[in-house]
Scaffold this motif. Structure first.
Motif, PDB file in Angstrom:
ATOM      1  N   ALA A 254       0.849  -1.194   0.000  1.00  0.00           N
ATOM      2  CA  ALA A 254       0.000   0.000   0.000  1.00  0.00           C
ATOM      3  C   ALA A 254       0.882   1.241   0.000  1.00  0.00           C
ATOM      4  O   ALA A 254       1.942   1.265   0.634  1.00  0.00           O
ATOM      5  CB  ALA A 254      -0.927   0.008   1.212  1.00  0.00           C
ATOM      6  N   VAL A 255       0.450   2.257  -0.745  1.00  0.00           N
ATOM      7  CA  VAL A 255       1.149   3.539  -0.804  1.00  0.00           C
ATOM      8  C   VAL A 255       0.116   4.642  -0.679  1.00  0.00           C
ATOM      9  O   VAL A 255      -0.927   4.602  -1.331  1.00  0.00           O
ATOM     10  CB  VAL A 255       1.922   3.710  -2.133  1.00  0.00           C
ATOM     11  CG1 VAL A 255       2.595   5.086  -2.171  1.00  0.00           C
ATOM     12  CG2 VAL A 255       2.949   2.610  -2.315  1.00  0.00           C
ATOM     13  N   SER A 256       0.409   5.610   0.164  1.00  0.00           N
ATOM     14  CA  SER A 256      -0.490   6.748   0.308  1.00  0.00           C
ATOM     15  C   SER A 256       0.331   8.009   0.469  1.00  0.00           C
ATOM     16  O   SER A 256       1.381   7.993   1.125  1.00  0.00           O
ATOM     17  CB  SER A 256      -1.402   6.575   1.528  1.00  0.00           C
ATOM     18  OG  SER A 256      -2.309   7.656   1.627  1.00  0.00           O
ATOM     19  N   ALA A 257      -0.098   9.076  -0.159  1.00  0.00           N
ATOM     20  CA  ALA A 257       0.573  10.372  -0.046  1.00  0.00           C
ATOM     21  C   ALA A 257      -0.379  11.377   0.569  1.00  0.00           C
ATOM     22  O   ALA A 257      -1.604  11.262   0.447  1.00  0.00           O
ATOM     23  CB  ALA A 257       1.054  10.854  -1.405  1.00  0.00           C
ATOM     24  N   ALA A 258       0.183  12.373   1.229  1.00  0.00           N
ATOM     25  CA  ALA A 258      -0.638  13.399   1.863  1.00  0.00           C
ATOM     26  C   ALA A 258       0.091  14.728   1.861  1.00  0.00           C
ATOM     27  O   ALA A 258       1.328  14.771   1.872  1.00  0.00           O
ATOM     28  CB  ALA A 258      -0.986  13.008   3.298  1.00  0.00           C
ATOM     29  N   THR A 259      -0.671  15.804   1.829  1.00  0.00           N
ATOM     30  CA  THR A 259      -0.119  17.146   2.001  1.00  0.00           C
ATOM     31  C   THR A 259      -0.733  17.756   3.260  1.00  0.00           C
ATOM     32  O   THR A 259      -1.865  17.448   3.632  1.00  0.00           O
ATOM     33  CB  THR A 259      -0.427  18.058   0.808  1.00  0.00           C
ATOM     34  OG1 THR A 259      -1.860  18.178   0.644  1.00  0.00           O
ATOM     35  CG2 THR A 259       0.176  17.493  -0.468  1.00  0.00           C
ATOM     36  N   CYS A 260       0.049  18.611   3.897  1.00  0.00           N
ATOM     37  CA  CYS A 260      -0.439  19.299   5.093  1.00  0.00           C
ATOM     38  C   CYS A 260       0.198  20.680   5.132  1.00  0.00           C
ATOM     39  O   CYS A 260       1.421  20.807   4.954  1.00  0.00           O
ATOM     40  CB  CYS A 260      -0.075  18.513   6.343  1.00  0.00           C
ATOM     41  SG  CYS A 260      -0.704  19.226   7.886  1.00  0.00           S
ATOM     42  N   SER A 261      -0.590  21.710   5.342  1.00  0.00           N
ATOM     43  CA  SER A 261      -0.092  23.086   5.398  1.00  0.00           C
ATOM     44  C   SER A 261       0.132  23.513   6.840  1.00  0.00           C
ATOM     45  O   SER A 261      -0.532  23.026   7.770  1.00  0.00           O
ATOM     46  CB  SER A 261      -1.098  24.038   4.728  1.00  0.00           C
ATOM     47  OG  SER A 261      -1.260  23.709   3.363  1.00  0.00           O
ATOM     48  N   PHE A 262       1.070  24.461   7.004  1.00  0.00           N
ATOM     49  CA  PHE A 262       1.476  24.900   8.337  1.00  0.00           C
ATOM     50  C   PHE A 262       1.525  26.425   8.406  1.00  0.00           C
ATOM     51  O   PHE A 262       1.729  27.095   7.383  1.00  0.00           O
ATOM     52  CB  PHE A 262       2.846  24.313   8.692  1.00  0.00           C
ATOM     53  CG  PHE A 262       2.836  22.836   8.912  1.00  0.00           C
ATOM     54  CD1 PHE A 262       2.675  22.311  10.180  1.00  0.00           C
ATOM     55  CD2 PHE A 262       2.953  21.970   7.828  1.00  0.00           C
ATOM     56  CE1 PHE A 262       2.649  20.941  10.376  1.00  0.00           C
ATOM     57  CE2 PHE A 262       2.930  20.599   8.025  1.00  0.00           C
ATOM     58  CZ  PHE A 262       2.773  20.085   9.297  1.00  0.00           C
ATOM     59  N   PRO A 263       1.396  26.974   9.614  1.00  0.00           N
ATOM     60  CA  PRO A 263       1.444  28.427   9.756  1.00  0.00           C
ATOM     61  C   PRO A 263       2.841  29.003   9.537  1.00  0.00           C
ATOM     62  O   PRO A 263       2.985  30.196   9.297  1.00  0.00           O
ATOM     63  CB  PRO A 263       0.966  28.657  11.189  1.00  0.00           C
ATOM     64  CG  PRO A 263       1.254  27.377  11.906  1.00  0.00           C
ATOM     65  CD  PRO A 263       1.059  26.303  10.890  1.00  0.00           C
ATOM     66  N   GLY A 336      -0.008  23.002  14.573  1.00  0.00           N
ATOM     67  CA  GLY A 336      -0.816  23.912  13.767  1.00  0.00           C
ATOM     68  C   GLY A 336      -1.034  23.458  12.350  1.00  0.00           C
ATOM     69  O   GLY A 336      -1.542  24.236  11.513  1.00  0.00           O
ATOM     70  N   GLY A 337      -0.674  22.219  12.030  1.00  0.00           N
ATOM     71  CA  GLY A 337      -0.903  21.713  10.681  1.00  0.00           C
ATOM     72  C   GLY A 337      -2.382  21.556  10.400  1.00  0.00           C
ATOM     73  O   GLY A 337      -3.153  21.154  11.274  1.00  0.00           O
ATOM     74  N   GLU A 338      -2.774  21.877   9.197  1.00  0.00           N
ATOM     75  CA  GLU A 338      -4.182  21.770   8.832  1.00  0.00           C
ATOM     76  C   GLU A 338      -4.300  21.418   7.356  1.00  0.00           C
ATOM     77  O   GLU A 338      -3.331  21.476   6.601  1.00  0.00           O
ATOM     78  CB  GLU A 338      -4.908  23.091   9.108  1.00  0.00           C
ATOM     79  CG  GLU A 338      -4.335  24.271   8.343  1.00  0.00           C
ATOM     80  CD  GLU A 338      -5.027  25.574   8.674  1.00  0.00           C
ATOM     81  OE1 GLU A 338      -5.790  25.597   9.651  1.00  0.00           O
ATOM     82  OE2 GLU A 338      -4.808  26.552   7.939  1.00  0.00           O
ATOM     83  N   GLY A 339      -5.528  21.055   6.965  1.00  0.00           N
ATOM     84  CA  GLY A 339      -5.765  20.737   5.556  1.00  0.00           C
ATOM     85  C   GLY A 339      -5.067  19.464   5.128  1.00  0.00           C
ATOM     86  O   GLY A 339      -4.540  19.378   4.011  1.00  0.00           O
ATOM     87  N   PHE A 340      -5.054  18.457   6.018  1.00  0.00           N
ATOM     88  CA  PHE A 340      -4.434  17.178   5.667  1.00  0.00           C
ATOM     89  C   PHE A 340      -5.225  16.576   4.511  1.00  0.00           C
ATOM     90  O   PHE A 340      -6.377  16.211   4.674  1.00  0.00           O
ATOM     91  CB  PHE A 340      -4.477  16.243   6.881  1.00  0.00           C
ATOM     92  CG  PHE A 340      -3.236  15.436   7.086  1.00  0.00           C
ATOM     93  CD1 PHE A 340      -3.131  14.171   6.542  1.00  0.00           C
ATOM     94  CD2 PHE A 340      -2.173  15.939   7.821  1.00  0.00           C
ATOM     95  CE1 PHE A 340      -1.991  13.407   6.748  1.00  0.00           C
ATOM     96  CE2 PHE A 340      -1.031  15.179   8.032  1.00  0.00           C
ATOM     97  CZ  PHE A 340      -0.936  13.904   7.492  1.00  0.00           C
ATOM     98  N   GLU A 341      -4.613  16.500   3.335  1.00  0.00           N
ATOM     99  CA  GLU A 341      -5.311  15.995   2.150  1.00  0.00           C
ATOM    100  C   GLU A 341      -4.585  14.770   1.617  1.00  0.00           C
ATOM    101  O   GLU A 341      -3.366  14.745   1.511  1.00  0.00           O
ATOM    102  CB  GLU A 341      -5.403  17.082   1.080  1.00  0.00           C
ATOM    103  CG  GLU A 341      -6.223  18.290   1.518  1.00  0.00           C
ATOM    104  CD  GLU A 341      -6.405  19.293   0.396  1.00  0.00           C
ATOM    105  OE1 GLU A 341      -6.064  18.959  -0.756  1.00  0.00           O
ATOM    106  OE2 GLU A 341      -6.893  20.393   0.681  1.00  0.00           O
ATOM    107  N   TRP A 342      -5.385  13.763   1.221  1.00  0.00           N
ATOM    108  CA  TRP A 342      -4.838  12.485   0.822  1.00  0.00           C
ATOM    109  C   TRP A 342      -4.809  12.342  -0.699  1.00  0.00           C
ATOM    110  O   TRP A 342      -5.672  12.841  -1.411  1.00  0.00           O
ATOM    111  CB  TRP A 342      -5.671  11.352   1.421  1.00  0.00           C
ATOM    112  CG  TRP A 342      -5.607  11.360   2.905  1.00  0.00           C
ATOM    113  CD1 TRP A 342      -6.503  11.925   3.766  1.00  0.00           C
ATOM    114  CD2 TRP A 342      -4.559  10.818   3.704  1.00  0.00           C
ATOM    115  NE1 TRP A 342      -6.088  11.764   5.057  1.00  0.00           N
ATOM    116  CE2 TRP A 342      -4.900  11.076   5.055  1.00  0.00           C
ATOM    117  CE3 TRP A 342      -3.389  10.134   3.425  1.00  0.00           C
ATOM    118  CZ2 TRP A 342      -4.103  10.678   6.116  1.00  0.00           C
ATOM    119  CZ3 TRP A 342      -2.591   9.729   4.471  1.00  0.00           C
ATOM    120  CH2 TRP A 342      -2.949   9.999   5.794  1.00  0.00           C
ATOM    121  N   ALA A 343      -3.800  11.650  -1.180  1.00  0.00           N
ATOM    122  CA  ALA A 343      -3.721  11.279  -2.595  1.00  0.00           C
ATOM    123  C   ALA A 343      -3.463   9.780  -2.618  1.00  0.00           C
ATOM    124  O   ALA A 343      -2.333   9.329  -2.438  1.00  0.00           O
ATOM    125  CB  ALA A 343      -2.598  12.031  -3.297  1.00  0.00           C
TER     126      ALA A 343
END
Length: 495
Positions: A254-263, A336-343
């Motif tokens: 299994a492979v999963s990628a994610a992005t997360c934005s920070f302040p 403070g990470g937010e917007g955890f988005e999965w690909a």
């Protein structure tokens, strides 16, 4: 400041570099004047043409193509280009060059960043791109042997059916010989290591034209000096790598990628530090600052939040990947990470990682006509936040456009200064910032180059990092193995 000046002149053989402004400037001081260059004689050129026929070219456009890499450095082109197709070809070319003590410069795909390919003392470029065969795959041992001109993408395409893959990914589709020569790494190094850990053995043509084999397919050995590790990272200065035996790994279930934005960049980096210290086996952990995210959004038509961002990838079983991701998401939220988005689909992951690999060229396009002075420091993970914070504060105070991308999972980051090549003061300012950054990294028990190598650009930094005594020992090794100084001379250090 370094003891040379960059020549940003355009190349009439290949046209101007993307975004480069034409400018006349002195050659770097490491480029020998014409009278001291070891130019191939007409007799040597005739002998090369007699041996290689149409595979030896002295055409100006061809020589210029092989006399430049992706660095902002320029030098006169080599005297000739020889396309090699076998170990014997390389050995014969080296012997002919050695007869006149003419330099030999290996060439893969030209993607190096530190001037490795420049013919600073004249010589012959040996193009290994036609040595592109996968020689043997041993899936039961998780090993493969390839010719030096095989690229990382080609290798993975050819072994995909075995259920194995080669993980080292420096971004460019570099040749595996070149990646070995520069001790490359890249986005997967945090989990799979660098070329140093993944090269088991080599075939090398020495300065005398002898073909040597180093290492075996065994996972360990205590037999004598480790010649494989000596050659890995030697940047073509000790011999020409012609074949490489590599470790392979099972393709993850299994492979999963994610992005997360920070302040802030600091919050993103501290998240990374905590994730690594917790022992999460994250496969990739890449930092893009707001400037880099903005650039890739425009270049790749994405809609990522234009704030400091971590781009991560997880490998393992479905349950293992889910557990890793949950841990990282919790740590990120604390900072403070937010917007955890999965690909989760291959297409979504490919789009994200393609954009990450385009970050350098995306940044160049953000300032039309600019060139980029890139850094490559690597520090212990506990010192990463301090190193980045202080470096960002300096470049912000200087007012020079910049961007940051980094393999922060292993403490390696690249700060790119975007300069106008028509304004010498900007180049000088970028080099001054770069020097302070390197000094800071070394002071924090780090290195001036995590993966690009020394080449031309970092020669002075090597002395600062390793010390004069260590560099003198390196020179002794070079002189013992290459007494005529024909193997890519003028790189790493001068003799």
């Amino acid at each position: 400041m370094l003891g040379w000046r960059v020549d940003f002149r355009t190349d009439p053989g290949r046209g101007p570099r993307p975004g480069a402004a034409a400018m006349n400037a002195p050659l770097p001081s490491h480029v020998l004047p014409e009278a001291l260059r070891r130019t191939a004689s007409p007799a040597l050129l005739e002998r090369l043409k007699a041996r290689f026929g149409e595979r030896c070219s002295t055409a100006l456009a061809v020589r210029q193509q092989h006399g430049r890499d992706e660095s902002p450095l320029d030098a006169p082109p080599p005297d000739a280009v020889v396309w090699c197709e076998s170990n014997e070809d390389v050995a014969d070319a080296v012997r002919l060059a050695a007869d006149e003590a003419v330099p030999v410069i290996p060439f893969g795909v030209g993607s190096s960043l530190e001037g490795h390919l420049l013919a600073v003392q004249g010589g012959i470029s040996l193009d290994l791109s036609r040595m592109n065969r996968v020689l043997a795959v041993q899936p039961e041992d998780l090993t493969v042997t390839v010719q030096a001109g095989v690229t990382r993408k080609q290798l993975n395409d050819e072994i995909r059916h075995t259920g194995l893959f080669f993980p080292i990914d420096p971004g460019a589709d570099a040749s595996l010989g070149g990646m070995s020569a520069t001790r490359a790494s890249g986005t997967n190094a945090v989990r799979y290591g660098t070329m140093r850990e993944n090269v088991l053995g080599l075939t090398v043509v020495t300065a005398s034209g002898e073909v040597l084999h180093t290492g075996t397919r065994a996972r360990k050995s205590s037999a004598g000096y480790d010649l494989t590790r000596l050659m890995v990272g030697s940047e073509g200065t000790l011999g020409v790598i012609t074949e490489v035996t590599l470790r392979l790994y099972p393709q993850p279930e299994a492979v999963s990628a994610a992005t997360c934005s920070f302040p802030s960049i600091d919050a993103a980096v501290r998240t990374t530090i905590e994730v690594i210290q917790l022992g999460v086996p994250i496969a990739r952990c890449e930092l893009l600052d707001a400037n880099a995210v903005r650039a890739v959004n425009r270049h790749d038509r994405l809609a990522l939040k234009e704030a400091p961002m971590l781009l991560m990838e997880f490998h393992g079983s479905p349950a293992g990947v889910a557990e890793q991701a949950a841990t990282v998401q919790a740590v990120a939220a604390e900072h403070g990470g937010e917007g955890f988005e999965w690909a989760t689909t291959t297409e979504e992951r490919t789009r994200l990682w393609t954009a990450r690999h385009h970050a350098y060229f995306s940044a160049l396009q953000s300032r039309p006509g600019c060139r980029c002075v890139t850094t490559d420091t690597c520090v212990p993970i506990s010192r990463l936040a301090q190193c980045i914070d202080e470096s960002v504060a300096e470049v912000e105070a200087a007012g020079l456009p910049y961007f940051i991308v980094g393999h922060v999972g292993d403490g390696n980051f690249h700060l790119g200064y975007l300069i106008d090549p028509a304004i010498p003061a900007e180049r000088e300012q970028a080099e001054a910032l770069n020097q302070r950054l390197v000094e800071r990294a070394i002071r924090l028990d780090g290195t001036c180059t995590g993966e690009h190598g020394i080449g031309l650009h970092k020669m002075d930094f090597l002395v600062t990092e390793a010390g004069a005594g260590a560099v003198a020992l390196m020179r002794s090794v070079k002189q013992a193995l290459d007494p005529k100084n024909i193997m890519n001379p003028g790189k790493i250090f001068t003799l």
